[in-house]
Design an enzyme around this catalytic site. Structure first.
Site, mmCIF file in Angstrom:
data_model
loop_
_atom_site.group_PDB
_atom_site.id
_atom_site.type_symbol
_atom_site.label_atom_id
_atom_site.label_comp_id
_atom_site.label_asym_id
_atom_site.label_seq_id
_atom_site.Cartn_x
_atom_site.Cartn_y
_atom_site.Cartn_z
ATOM 1 N N HIS A 130 -11.359 19.870 13.212
ATOM 2 C CA HIS A 130 -10.667 21.124 12.901
ATOM 3 C C HIS A 130 -11.682 22.041 12.226
ATOM 4 C CE1 HIS A 130 -6.788 19.476 13.957
ATOM 5 N NE2 HIS A 130 -6.940 18.469 13.118
ATOM 6 N N GLU A 133 -8.970 16.176 17.887
ATOM 7 C CA GLU A 133 -8.002 17.207 17.503
ATOM 8 C C GLU A 133 -8.676 18.579 17.422
ATOM 9 O OE1 GLU A 133 -5.663 16.151 14.058
ATOM 10 O OE2 GLU A 133 -5.648 14.022 14.578
ATOM 11 N N ASN A 181 -9.347 7.342 12.917
ATOM 12 C CA ASN A 181 -9.359 8.787 13.119
ATOM 13 C C ASN A 181 -9.330 9.522 11.784
ATOM 14 O OD1 ASN A 181 -9.108 11.025 15.079
ATOM 15 N ND2 ASN A 181 -7.091 11.352 14.158
ATOM 16 N N ASP A 209 -9.826 22.191 17.269
ATOM 17 C CA ASP A 209 -9.406 23.586 17.263
ATOM 18 C C ASP A 209 -10.355 24.357 16.349
ATOM 19 O OD1 ASP A 209 -8.409 22.798 14.734
ATOM 20 O OD2 ASP A 209 -6.327 22.858 15.384
ATOM 21 N N GLU A 250 -6.752 9.128 8.654
ATOM 22 C CA GLU A 250 -7.013 9.840 7.402
ATOM 23 C C GLU A 250 -6.873 8.970 6.142
ATOM 24 O OE1 GLU A 250 -4.565 13.333 7.402
ATOM 25 O OE2 GLU A 250 -5.369 14.047 9.317
#
Length: 375
Positions: A249, A277, A213, A279, A172
């Site tokens: 996400h 990641e 990432n 979701d 990030e």
């Protein structure tokens, strides 16, 4: 015009990666044979996420907290469904080096041992991030911060050398508009800090695949453009980078119109792409359709090595009441689970196994000769 990706790696890294690929090929053959025997009675479809992903040489993993492994439903679901894990928090800087030079690998070691006992691969997350830094590191400046960062990378990646399939080296570091996040790392160390982190990780573990990432890169946009440019620049200058992680996400109404296209353009550079990641907030068919779309996109991109969901059960999700995972609070499979499994099974076995989760050999290592758009 295309070139061998290895030209961008050091001789030592080239040699070790080729040895690793040869070992992984042997492991992949065993995995495929085991899968064939396991599902001989049900040749039409695998019955779990990990087994189905493995049929195309990929992994299907979950973010794990070691303190939940003693819960029967948690452990049973993990063992049955997943073939890769990543530490949700146990390998971050504040957890692994709470005091300068004093490392604590208790949580991470527990997860690695668990994975080894259950035949799972391990992703490493994350070596450097602007958040979850220990208090002592947050106040450092200039060369002191640089030395602390590289010492930390050497300590953690070195400790787990040979046990991690891929590291999220940097997490990030970009804003939505494509500019660099003005973290303490960026302010104190300047633009070169990401490169220095990757070089330090390469020195600490030459065999691990090294990833950048980030979130908000779910399509072609200013942020993913900036990361794309960074990868092109790194390749041109021989900075070791092997993969890009797309956190993914999402919500049930997320626009995924250019999601697959975005994964593919990175893959076309010769780096692997990983969904790291995943979701999706929501429920029912809307949530299931987003999970299905993401899974199908990964399967359609040869260099998409696998998918990690950010947790197992809604009960422990960081997104709370958004119920964003594949299993509900009682570990029951949701509609989204069935959508993912159906997509994985529909993807089938396409060509030679890939190197997802360190279990299969790499595809041909090739990159396009794309000019950098960096100034």
């Amino acid at each position: 015009m295309e070139k061998d990706e290895d030209m961008h790696q050091t001789p030592t890294r080239r040699l070790r990666r080729r040895i690793t690929a040869a070992v992984a090929a042997t492991a992949a053959a065993g995995l495929a044979a085991a899968g064939a025997m396991l599902f001989a009675g049900n040749a039409s479809a695998a019955e779990t996420l990990g087994a189905s992903a493995a049929e195309s040489g990929r992994y299907f993993g979950a973010a794990i907290a070691p303190n939940f492994l003693g819960e029967e439903g948690y452990a049973n679901t993990l063992n049955a469904e997943f073939n890769s894990i990543v530490a949700e928090n146990a390998m971050k800087w504040d957890a692994t080096e709470p005091s300068p030079g004093q490392f604590n690998f208790t949580g991470g070691d527990q997860l690695v041992a668990y994975a080894e006992d259950h035949g799972m691969a391990v992703r490493g997350h994350t070596l450097v991030w602007h958040a979850q830094q220990p208090t002592w590191a947050q106040g450092l400046q200039g060369q002191a911060l640089h030395d602390a960062m590289t010492t930390h990378i050497a300590g953690v990646a070195g400790h787990y050398q040979g046990k991690i399939s891929s590291w999220d080296v940097v997490n990030e570091a970009f804003e939505w508009d494509g500019s660099r996040r003005q973290s303490n790392l960026q302010i104190q160390l300047g633009d070169k800090w990401i490169e220095d982190a990757f070089r330090a990780a390469d020195a600490a573990d030459p065999d691990a695949r090294l990833c950048y990432n980030d979130y908000g890169t779910d399509g072609v946009n200013a942020k993913s453009d900036a990361i794309y440019d960074m990868v092109v620049d790194f390749q041109a200058r021989g900075v070791p980078i092997d993969c890009v992680g797309f956190q993914t996400h999402l919500g049930s109404d997320s626009d995924l119109g250019s999601y697959q296209q975005n994964l593919q353009r990175f893959a076309d550079l010769g780096v692997d792409v990983e969904i790291t990641e995943l979701d999706v907030g929501g429920s029912g068919s809307a949530q299931a359709n987003v999970f299905r779309t993401v899974t199908e996109a990964c399967l359609a991109v040869d260099r998409c090595t696998g998918i990690t969901v950010w947790g197992i059960t809604d009960k422990y999700s960081w997104r709370g009441e958004e119920t964003p995972l594949l299993f509900d609070a009682n570990y029951q499979k949701k509609e989204a689970y069935e959508a993912v499994l159906d997509a994985l099974n529909a993807g089938g076995r396409r060509g030679p196994p890939r190197r997802g989760g360190g279990r299969a050999p790499p595809p041909p290592l090739r990159i396009a000769c794309t000019p950098s758009r960096l100034p």
